[in-house]
Design a protein around this motif. Structure first.
Motif, mmCIF file in Angstrom:
data_model
loop_
_atom_site.group_PDB
_atom_site.id
_atom_site.type_symbol
_atom_site.label_atom_id
_atom_site.label_comp_id
_atom_site.label_asym_id
_atom_site.label_seq_id
_atom_site.Cartn_x
_atom_site.Cartn_y
_atom_site.Cartn_z
ATOM 1 N N GLY A 109 5.112 3.590 -9.190
ATOM 2 C CA GLY A 109 5.131 3.185 -10.585
ATOM 3 C C GLY A 109 3.797 2.638 -11.048
ATOM 4 N N ASP A 110 2.860 2.507 -10.129
ATOM 5 C CA ASP A 110 1.500 2.095 -10.477
ATOM 6 C C ASP A 110 0.557 3.033 -9.726
ATOM 7 O OD1 ASP A 110 1.818 1.295 -7.872
ATOM 8 O OD2 ASP A 110 1.228 -0.776 -8.183
ATOM 9 N N THR A 111 -0.711 2.787 -9.803
ATOM 10 C CA THR A 111 -1.646 3.606 -9.038
ATOM 11 C C THR A 111 -2.241 2.750 -7.935
ATOM 12 O OG1 THR A 111 -3.423 3.112 -10.591
ATOM 13 C CG2 THR A 111 -2.211 5.155 -10.939
ATOM 14 N N HIS A 112 -1.995 3.162 -6.718
ATOM 15 C CA HIS A 112 -2.464 2.426 -5.548
ATOM 16 C C HIS A 112 -3.194 3.410 -4.636
ATOM 17 C CE1 HIS A 112 -2.585 -0.568 -2.397
ATOM 18 N NE2 HIS A 112 -2.093 0.325 -1.566
ATOM 19 N N THR A 113 -4.474 3.173 -4.391
ATOM 20 C CA THR A 113 -5.265 4.065 -3.551
ATOM 21 C C THR A 113 -5.246 3.577 -2.109
ATOM 22 O OG1 THR A 113 -6.695 4.635 -5.398
ATOM 23 C CG2 THR A 113 -7.551 5.068 -3.212
ATOM 24 N N VAL A 114 -4.942 4.499 -1.207
ATOM 25 C CA VAL A 114 -4.963 4.214 0.229
ATOM 26 C C VAL A 114 -6.166 4.946 0.800
ATOM 27 C CG1 VAL A 114 -3.721 4.403 2.409
ATOM 28 C CG2 VAL A 114 -2.449 4.035 0.287
ATOM 29 N N THR A 115 -7.121 4.186 1.320
ATOM 30 C CA THR A 115 -8.336 4.755 1.892
ATOM 31 C C THR A 115 -8.096 5.123 3.346
ATOM 32 O OG1 THR A 115 -9.650 3.377 0.414
ATOM 33 C CG2 THR A 115 -10.803 4.347 2.271
ATOM 34 N N ARG A 116 -8.694 6.192 3.768
ATOM 35 C CA ARG A 116 -8.542 6.704 5.136
ATOM 36 C C ARG A 116 -9.178 5.748 6.146
ATOM 37 N NH1 ARG A 116 -11.585 11.791 5.109
ATOM 38 N NH2 ARG A 116 -13.296 10.537 5.845
#
Length: 81
Positions: free
Chosen positions: A56-63
């Motif tokens: 429901g939001d934007t959440h970036t998961v970095t490698r």
């Protein structure tokens, strides 16, 4: 009350990204184009990532530096076996 509640639960791909696991995607040639487009960002540059919008939001998961993606596929002539 009385209704259904849905919650996004992070799966093995996101866990592997965060923890630096190796992940095998078998028969990747059978994945829909939309799935391949979503994971393509993981392979871009030294700091690949994926953005989760399902919460429901934007959440970036970095490698994680230890993350490895192994993709396997059957030959195109193996269809229907």
């Amino acid at each position: 009350e009385g209704g259904f509640a849905f919650a996004f639960v992070e799966g093995k791909l996101v866990q592997a990204l965060r923890e630096g696991w190796w992940l095998l995607l078998d028969e990747i040639n059978l994945a829909p184009a939309e799935v391949l487009e979503r994971i393509a960002g993981l392979l871009e540059g030294a700091h690949g990532s994926i953005t989760l919008v399902e919460k429901g939001d934007t959440h970036t998961v970095t490698r994680h530096p230890g993350f490895r993606l192994i993709a396997a596929m059957n030959p195109a002539t193996d269809a229907g076996k």
